[in-house]
Motif scaffolding. Structure first.
Motif, mmCIF file in Angstrom:
data_model
loop_
_atom_site.group_PDB
_atom_site.id
_atom_site.type_symbol
_atom_site.label_atom_id
_atom_site.label_comp_id
_atom_site.label_asym_id
_atom_site.label_seq_id
_atom_site.Cartn_x
_atom_site.Cartn_y
_atom_site.Cartn_z
ATOM 1 N N ASP A 1 1.990 5.462 7.311
ATOM 2 C CA ASP A 1 0.781 4.634 7.400
ATOM 3 C C ASP A 1 -0.344 5.133 6.490
ATOM 4 O O ASP A 1 -1.255 4.378 6.161
ATOM 5 C CB ASP A 1 0.270 4.584 8.840
ATOM 6 N N ALA A 2 -0.281 6.388 6.072
ATOM 7 C CA ALA A 2 -1.336 6.956 5.230
ATOM 8 C C ALA A 2 -1.059 6.807 3.730
ATOM 9 O O ALA A 2 -1.880 7.224 2.916
ATOM 10 C CB ALA A 2 -1.520 8.440 5.563
ATOM 11 N N LEU A 3 0.057 6.187 3.365
ATOM 12 C CA LEU A 3 0.385 6.033 1.945
ATOM 13 C C LEU A 3 -0.585 5.073 1.266
ATOM 14 O O LEU A 3 -1.016 4.087 1.869
ATOM 15 C CB LEU A 3 1.803 5.500 1.775
ATOM 16 N N PRO A 4 -0.911 5.342 -0.004
ATOM 17 C CA PRO A 4 -1.786 4.412 -0.725
ATOM 18 C C PRO A 4 -1.064 3.094 -1.015
ATOM 19 O O PRO A 4 0.144 3.065 -1.188
ATOM 20 C CB PRO A 4 -2.102 5.157 -2.024
ATOM 21 N N HIS A 5 -1.836 2.013 -1.031
ATOM 22 C CA HIS A 5 -1.298 0.695 -1.368
ATOM 23 C C HIS A 5 -2.154 0.104 -2.467
ATOM 24 O O HIS A 5 -3.361 0.051 -2.306
ATOM 25 C CB HIS A 5 -1.297 -0.237 -0.150
ATOM 26 N N PRO A 6 -1.593 -0.301 -3.600
ATOM 27 C CA PRO A 6 -0.179 -0.184 -3.922
ATOM 28 C C PRO A 6 0.206 1.278 -4.159
ATOM 29 O O PRO A 6 -0.661 2.140 -4.305
ATOM 30 C CB PRO A 6 -0.033 -0.999 -5.204
ATOM 31 N N GLU A 7 1.515 1.511 -4.230
ATOM 32 C CA GLU A 7 1.964 2.887 -4.471
ATOM 33 C C GLU A 7 1.530 3.329 -5.865
ATOM 34 O O GLU A 7 1.319 2.505 -6.749
ATOM 35 C CB GLU A 7 3.472 3.022 -4.287
ATOM 36 N N PRO A 8 1.364 4.621 -6.070
ATOM 37 C CA PRO A 8 0.885 5.106 -7.363
ATOM 38 C C PRO A 8 1.891 4.853 -8.481
ATOM 39 O O PRO A 8 3.104 4.834 -8.243
ATOM 40 C CB PRO A 8 0.695 6.605 -7.135
ATOM 41 N N ALA A 9 1.367 4.653 -9.670
ATOM 42 C CA ALA A 9 2.227 4.500 -10.844
ATOM 43 C C ALA A 9 2.837 5.856 -11.189
ATOM 44 O O ALA A 9 2.197 6.894 -11.009
ATOM 45 C CB ALA A 9 1.407 3.984 -12.027
#
Length: 86
Positions: A8-16
């Motif tokens: 749930d703590a992942l950045p959105h969108p995912e990093p390049a």
């Protein structure tokens, strides 16, 4: 069944991705077996079947818990902290 407590703590969108391959393998003159993408910062590291195990090293040094495969045709994620597929 154990679940990941970090997704749930992942950045959105995912990093390049920061690189197209493992920069530590390039530096060391080794060949990555498969690549992994850190879903916190975009670091690309090699898998644990590679000589350097740089994706795991990145987790241990950074504390970034989740990576995903960076291989064409694959779509899975792994949480180093909880030791589960995400």
């Amino acid at each position: 069944m154990k679940q990941c407590t970090h997704a749930d703590a992942l950045p959105h969108p995912e990093p390049a991705p920061l690189d197209e391959t493992c920069p530590e393998c390039l530096r060391d003159g080794t060949h990555p077996v498969q690549l992994r993408l850190c879903l916190t910062c975009g670091h690309v590291g090699c898998c644990d079947s590679s000589p350097g195990r740089h994706a795991t090293t990145h987790y241990k040094e950074s504390g970034h818990p989740i990576m995903r495969t960076f291989e064409p045709g694959e779509d899975w994620r792994w949480c180093f902290e909880d030791h589960v597929l995400v």
